[in-house]
Design a protein around this motif. Structure first.
Motif, PDB file in Angstrom:
ATOM      1  N   TYR A 275       0.823  -1.204   0.000  1.00 53.54           N
ATOM      2  CA  TYR A 275       0.000   0.000   0.000  1.00 53.54           C
ATOM      3  C   TYR A 275       0.864   1.264   0.000  1.00 53.54           C
ATOM      4  O   TYR A 275       0.466   2.310  -0.501  1.00 53.54           O
ATOM      5  CB  TYR A 275      -0.900  -0.025   1.245  1.00 53.54           C
ATOM      6  CG  TYR A 275      -1.614   1.259   1.590  1.00 53.54           C
ATOM      7  CD1 TYR A 275      -2.756   1.650   0.897  1.00 53.54           C
ATOM      8  CD2 TYR A 275      -1.169   2.065   2.632  1.00 53.54           C
ATOM      9  CE1 TYR A 275      -3.427   2.812   1.220  1.00 53.54           C
ATOM     10  CE2 TYR A 275      -1.835   3.229   2.971  1.00 53.54           C
ATOM     11  CZ  TYR A 275      -2.957   3.597   2.266  1.00 53.54           C
ATOM     12  OH  TYR A 275      -3.621   4.757   2.590  1.00 53.54           O
ATOM     13  N   GLN A 359      -6.999   2.016  -5.186  1.00 50.92           N
ATOM     14  CA  GLN A 359      -6.469   2.804  -4.081  1.00 50.92           C
ATOM     15  C   GLN A 359      -5.551   3.913  -4.586  1.00 50.92           C
ATOM     16  O   GLN A 359      -5.526   5.015  -4.047  1.00 50.92           O
ATOM     17  CB  GLN A 359      -5.684   1.895  -3.122  1.00 50.92           C
ATOM     18  CG  GLN A 359      -5.376   2.519  -1.778  1.00 50.92           C
ATOM     19  CD  GLN A 359      -6.511   2.343  -0.799  1.00 50.92           C
ATOM     20  OE1 GLN A 359      -7.216   1.348  -0.844  1.00 50.92           O
ATOM     21  NE2 GLN A 359      -6.695   3.303   0.081  1.00 50.92           N
ATOM     22  N   THR A 416     -12.864   0.963  -1.967  1.00 52.92           N
ATOM     23  CA  THR A 416     -11.805   1.666  -2.698  1.00 52.92           C
ATOM     24  C   THR A 416     -12.327   2.188  -4.037  1.00 52.92           C
ATOM     25  O   THR A 416     -11.983   3.301  -4.453  1.00 52.92           O
ATOM     26  CB  THR A 416     -10.597   0.749  -2.947  1.00 52.92           C
ATOM     27  OG1 THR A 416     -11.005  -0.407  -3.690  1.00 52.92           O
ATOM     28  CG2 THR A 416      -9.975   0.310  -1.634  1.00 52.92           C
TER      29      THR A 416
END
Length: 442
Positions: A275, A359, A416
């Motif tokens: 991430y 994302q 997301t």
């Protein structure tokens, strides 16, 4: 201005920020590795403390973001006085918050463990967390310094400082444990690491030829307080509320059983690892867009966002596909020999791999909106997507439809996607306002 939005400039800002975020997340993980030898009581105590401290530090990270955005904007508009004012306001705010946390460190730590039923976990955790809060002035000074350097588009120095903290943490943990300390020694090593890092940071600040002329702490300023605090608290509440929503999500998964929880832990650790690159692109687009806005070059913001999406999206697409097609490698490494966990985690990791792509879009649009100071919308959209969409959807898929942890992560994937669409819609709707005039007058 073409140089500001070049792919090389975007990437040169993003990659050091990635390692800075990675270093921050590794602090608690390093402590966890060292206390593992003591048994489950210490592990539980430090895990809860890291969670509570993460909520606090995430909220206070709004100070860093506000500092970097304001400095970048006013450097772009060549308003030197406002750059100096931003530095003074953010520094004084950092000191005031630090004093408050020092005063409430012990009662705040006790409050965090108030609902913990095991007295041994509470006792060990309160000592550890109190010392972490006592070090708040040092943490916040590092946050503030990161914001100052990022405002000048300098991200390598924060990365090196975080590397110094990690090295000092490992050395300090070894020393204190060799002196037969336990969690208190682990916490004291954190205090010492950040003390040394703060000292080094200050020496770099006062010797930097670009920044030093703006360190005017004795001058009186008054115009930016309201604007700065409006951004800082909105971003802080947004970030901490999103983390709180994830905590509720974890609590839901805990009630799905041991196998589901194990699959979740594997999935979450892999997610944290991959991430972070997206967070680097959030930093680069927010700092560069703020600089463009300050220079009245808002027509370049759309190309900046497009290039960041192409660059960041391309990198994250490769990472996402790697997670999707090689999920079995992660599971076999972390938890070999359990077919039930393997079956669940192999699906949840694929869902995470897909969500990483969305994302990136979400974080890039969020960075652009932060630079445009549309923080009220970011806060409302975040609260709505987190608590009115993500959690109900995860509960519906996980419990009502009996998809267990797979349903929970399906809800996360949809979150997301929806969040990226909402922030993207907002960004492109703002493009219709000439030169973002409505925002500049806000």
């Amino acid at each position: 201005m073409q140089k500001e939005i070049s792919y090389s400039n975007i990437f040169s800002l993003a990659w050091p920020a990635v390692f800075s975020f990675l270093g921050s997340s590794l602090i608690g993980f390093i402590d966890l590795l060292f206390v593992g030898r003591f048994g489950p009581i210490d592990i539980a105590a430090i895990s809860l403390a890291n969670l509570f401290f993460a909520i606090t530090s995430t909220f206070l990270d709004g100070l860093r973001t506000g500092t970097s955005i304001f400095i970048s904007k006013y450097l772009g508009s060549k308003e030197d006085l406002k750059v100096a004012e931003t530095i003074k306001i953010s520094f004084l705010t950092t000191m005031l918050v630090s004093i408050f946390l020092l005063l409430v460190s012990f009662p705040l730590a006790k409050l965090c463990y108030f609902f913990v039923k095991n007295p041994e976990i509470a006792k060990e955790g309160i000592v550890y967390l109190t010392l972490r809060f006592v070090a708040a002035p040092l943490y916040l000074f590092v946050f503030w310094s990161n914001g100052v350097f990022q405002g000048w588009k300098i991200t390598k120095i924060p990365m090196m400082i975080m590397g110094l903290v990690l090295v000092l943490k490992v050395i300090g943990n070894y020393i204190f444990l060799s002196w037969h300390y336990r969690l208190d020694g682990i916490a004291m090593s954190t205090v010492l690491a950040y003390f040394i890092a703060s000292f080094v940071y200050w020496q770099i600040l006062v010797r930097n030829e670009e920044i030093r002329p703006f360190l005017r702490f004795r001058e009186k300023f008054s115009s930016l307080w309201k604007e700065y605090y409006s951004m800082a608290w909105k971003l802080g509440i947004y970030a901490s509320s999103s983390l709180f929503a994830l905590i509720i999500f974890f609590y839901m998964i805990e009630h799905m059983g041991v196998i589901a929880m194990a699959a979740h832990q594997i999935t979450y650790q892999v997610f944290l690892l991959f991430y972070l690159p997206s967070m680097g692109f959030l930093v680069s687009v927010s700092v560069l867009a703020a600089r463009l806005r300050g220079a009245n070059a808002t027509s370049y913001i759309l190309p900046l966002v497009q290039r960041t999406l192409l660059l960041g999206g391309g990198i994250i697409l490769v990472i996402g596909l790697f997670v999707i097609f090689f999920s079995h490698l992660f599971i076999g490494w972390i938890c070999p020999g359990n077919p039930a966990v393997f079956k669940l985690a192999s699906v949840t990791l694929k869902l995470v791999g897909i969500s990483l792509i969305f994302q990136t879009f979400y974080l890039v649009f969020r960075g652009a909106l932060i630079a445009l100071e549309d923080n009220g919308f970011i806060l409302l959209a975040g609260l709505g997507c987190d608590f009115l969409f993500f959690l109900p959807t995860a509960y519906f898929f996980g419990f009502s439809l009996h998809f267990s942890v797979i349903g929970g992560y399906a809800g996360y994937l949809l979150w997301t996607l929806v969040s990226a669409m909402v922030l993207g819609w907002r960004f492109f709707s703002l493009l219709k306002k000439p030169a973002f005039g409505a925002l500049d007058r806000a």
